[in-house]
Design a protein around this motif. Structure first.
Motif, PDB file in Angstrom:
ATOM      1  N   PRO A  11      27.075  28.528  16.878  1.00  0.00           N
ATOM      2  CA  PRO A  11      28.086  29.539  17.221  1.00  0.00           C
ATOM      3  C   PRO A  11      29.523  28.992  17.190  1.00  0.00           C
ATOM      4  O   PRO A  11      30.462  29.730  16.885  1.00  0.00           O
ATOM      5  CB  PRO A  11      27.691  29.981  18.633  1.00  0.00           C
ATOM      6  N   ILE A  12      29.684  27.703  17.471  1.00  0.00           N
ATOM      7  CA  ILE A  12      31.035  27.142  17.474  1.00  0.00           C
ATOM      8  C   ILE A  12      31.597  27.057  16.056  1.00  0.00           C
ATOM      9  O   ILE A  12      32.687  27.574  15.797  1.00  0.00           O
ATOM     10  CB  ILE A  12      31.061  25.784  18.211  1.00  0.00           C
ATOM     11  N   PRO A  13      30.891  26.434  15.094  1.00  0.00           N
ATOM     12  CA  PRO A  13      31.450  26.450  13.735  1.00  0.00           C
ATOM     13  C   PRO A  13      31.516  27.850  13.125  1.00  0.00           C
ATOM     14  O   PRO A  13      32.399  28.124  12.307  1.00  0.00           O
ATOM     15  CB  PRO A  13      30.536  25.514  12.935  1.00  0.00           C
ATOM     16  N   LEU A  14      30.633  28.737  13.543  1.00  0.00           N
ATOM     17  CA  LEU A  14      30.717  30.114  13.055  1.00  0.00           C
ATOM     18  C   LEU A  14      32.030  30.756  13.507  1.00  0.00           C
ATOM     19  O   LEU A  14      32.690  31.453  12.725  1.00  0.00           O
ATOM     20  CB  LEU A  14      29.513  30.933  13.539  1.00  0.00           C
ATOM     21  N   SER A  15      32.432  30.491  14.742  1.00  0.00           N
ATOM     22  CA  SER A  15      33.714  31.032  15.208  1.00  0.00           C
ATOM     23  C   SER A  15      34.877  30.383  14.461  1.00  0.00           C
ATOM     24  O   SER A  15      35.879  31.045  14.171  1.00  0.00           O
ATOM     25  CB  SER A  15      33.862  30.876  16.722  1.00  0.00           C
ATOM     26  N   GLY A  16      34.752  29.106  14.114  1.00  0.00           N
ATOM     27  CA  GLY A  16      35.772  28.450  13.300  1.00  0.00           C
ATOM     28  C   GLY A  16      35.890  29.091  11.930  1.00  0.00           C
ATOM     29  O   GLY A  16      36.989  29.285  11.403  1.00  0.00           O
ATOM     30  N   ASN A  76      22.587  29.805  24.181  1.00  0.00           N
ATOM     31  CA  ASN A  76      23.458  29.498  25.302  1.00  0.00           C
ATOM     32  C   ASN A  76      23.744  27.998  25.376  1.00  0.00           C
ATOM     33  O   ASN A  76      23.225  27.287  26.234  1.00  0.00           O
ATOM     34  CB  ASN A  76      22.856  30.006  26.607  1.00  0.00           C
ATOM     35  N   PHE A  77      24.573  27.538  24.478  1.00  0.00           N
ATOM     36  CA  PHE A  77      24.892  26.116  24.414  1.00  0.00           C
ATOM     37  C   PHE A  77      25.617  25.621  25.661  1.00  0.00           C
ATOM     38  O   PHE A  77      25.585  24.432  25.969  1.00  0.00           O
ATOM     39  CB  PHE A  77      25.703  25.792  23.147  1.00  0.00           C
ATOM     40  N   PRO A 132      36.316  31.343  22.914  1.00  0.00           N
ATOM     41  CA  PRO A 132      35.754  32.611  23.403  1.00  0.00           C
ATOM     42  C   PRO A 132      34.906  33.323  22.340  1.00  0.00           C
ATOM     43  O   PRO A 132      33.876  33.919  22.668  1.00  0.00           O
ATOM     44  CB  PRO A 132      36.990  33.439  23.772  1.00  0.00           C
ATOM     45  N   LEU A 133      35.316  33.241  21.093  1.00  0.00           N
ATOM     46  CA  LEU A 133      34.516  33.835  20.017  1.00  0.00           C
ATOM     47  C   LEU A 133      33.177  33.109  19.892  1.00  0.00           C
ATOM     48  O   LEU A 133      32.138  33.748  19.682  1.00  0.00           O
ATOM     49  CB  LEU A 133      35.288  33.788  18.693  1.00  0.00           C
ATOM     50  N   ALA A 134      33.181  31.782  20.065  1.00  0.00           N
ATOM     51  CA  ALA A 134      31.926  31.017  20.043  1.00  0.00           C
ATOM     52  C   ALA A 134      31.006  31.468  21.171  1.00  0.00           C
ATOM     53  O   ALA A 134      29.786  31.585  20.980  1.00  0.00           O
ATOM     54  CB  ALA A 134      32.216  29.529  20.148  1.00  0.00           C
ATOM     55  N   LEU A 135      31.577  31.731  22.343  1.00  0.00           N
ATOM     56  CA  LEU A 135      30.765  32.219  23.467  1.00  0.00           C
ATOM     57  C   LEU A 135      30.169  33.592  23.162  1.00  0.00           C
ATOM     58  O   LEU A 135      29.017  33.873  23.512  1.00  0.00           O
ATOM     59  CB  LEU A 135      31.604  32.271  24.743  1.00  0.00           C
TER      60      LEU A 135
END
Length: 192
Positions: A26-31, A75-76, A63-66
């Protein structure tokens, strides 16, 4: 426990976290979404406005990663890892690029685009090591730096459009590789 056993246990923990969290995709996806938005804004905003959007937009990445974590039930943030304490120094090292970025904005604003594109990936090799996937995460950073530098150098007219688009595409490709690789790793215990 000797060093060999400790190293094996640590590697098992790192790979377990990678498989369990699907590489924290989810984090690189938000990037990827952040850089894609910047590519779109590059077609409609003047440089100063684009850069302000880029700077303040970095605050939306986490916040987008969340949100993506919630949507994909990943739920990382609640996952407990032995190496979680390494995140703070990794992020501190990454955040140290900001003084260069601010200085570049004052005397060479277009250089700030390159610094932002590379600077926001400085922590990737450390995160990759934490997941037992140093090569994969480092490849993201290296590819991103090379492509961003090539576009910045050879295609100055594309610095606000093609450069962020290329970073976004590298992110999307990395997310795909992480998902495939982590799925393969998750399937290993079931098969073995």
């Amino acid at each position: 426990m000797n060093t060999t056993e400790l190293a094996a246990a640590l590697k098992k923990e790192r790979l377990g976290a990678y498989a369990r969290l699907r590489g924290g995709f989810p984090i690189p996806l938000s990037g990827a979404v952040y850089w894609l938005a910047l590519a779109g804004l590059g077609f409609v905003l003047p440089m100063q406005s684009w850069f302000m959007a880029a700077l303040f937009g970095t605050g939306a990445i986490f916040p987008l990663a969340l949100l993506f974590a919630k949507l994909f039930k990943n739920n990382f943030m609640k996952d407990k890892q032995v190496l979680s304490s390494l995140l703070i120094p990794a992020f501190i090292s990454m955040l140290l690029f900001w003084p260069m970025l601010v200085a570049a904005m004052q005397i060479a604003p277009e250089l700030a685009i390159l610094i932002l594109a590379i600077g926001l990936s400085i922590h990737w090799p450390v995160i990759g090591w934490m997941y037992g996937r140093t090569a994969l995460f480092s490849a993201h950073s290296i590819m991103r730096a090379l492509v961003a530098f090539a576009i910045w150098t050879m295609m100055p007219e594309a610095r606000m459009t093609l450069l962020p688009l290329s970073v976004s595409l590298i992110y999307f490709a990395t997310v795909l590789v992480i998902l495939v690789d982590s799925a393969r790793l998750r399937a290993k215990p079931a098969a073995g």
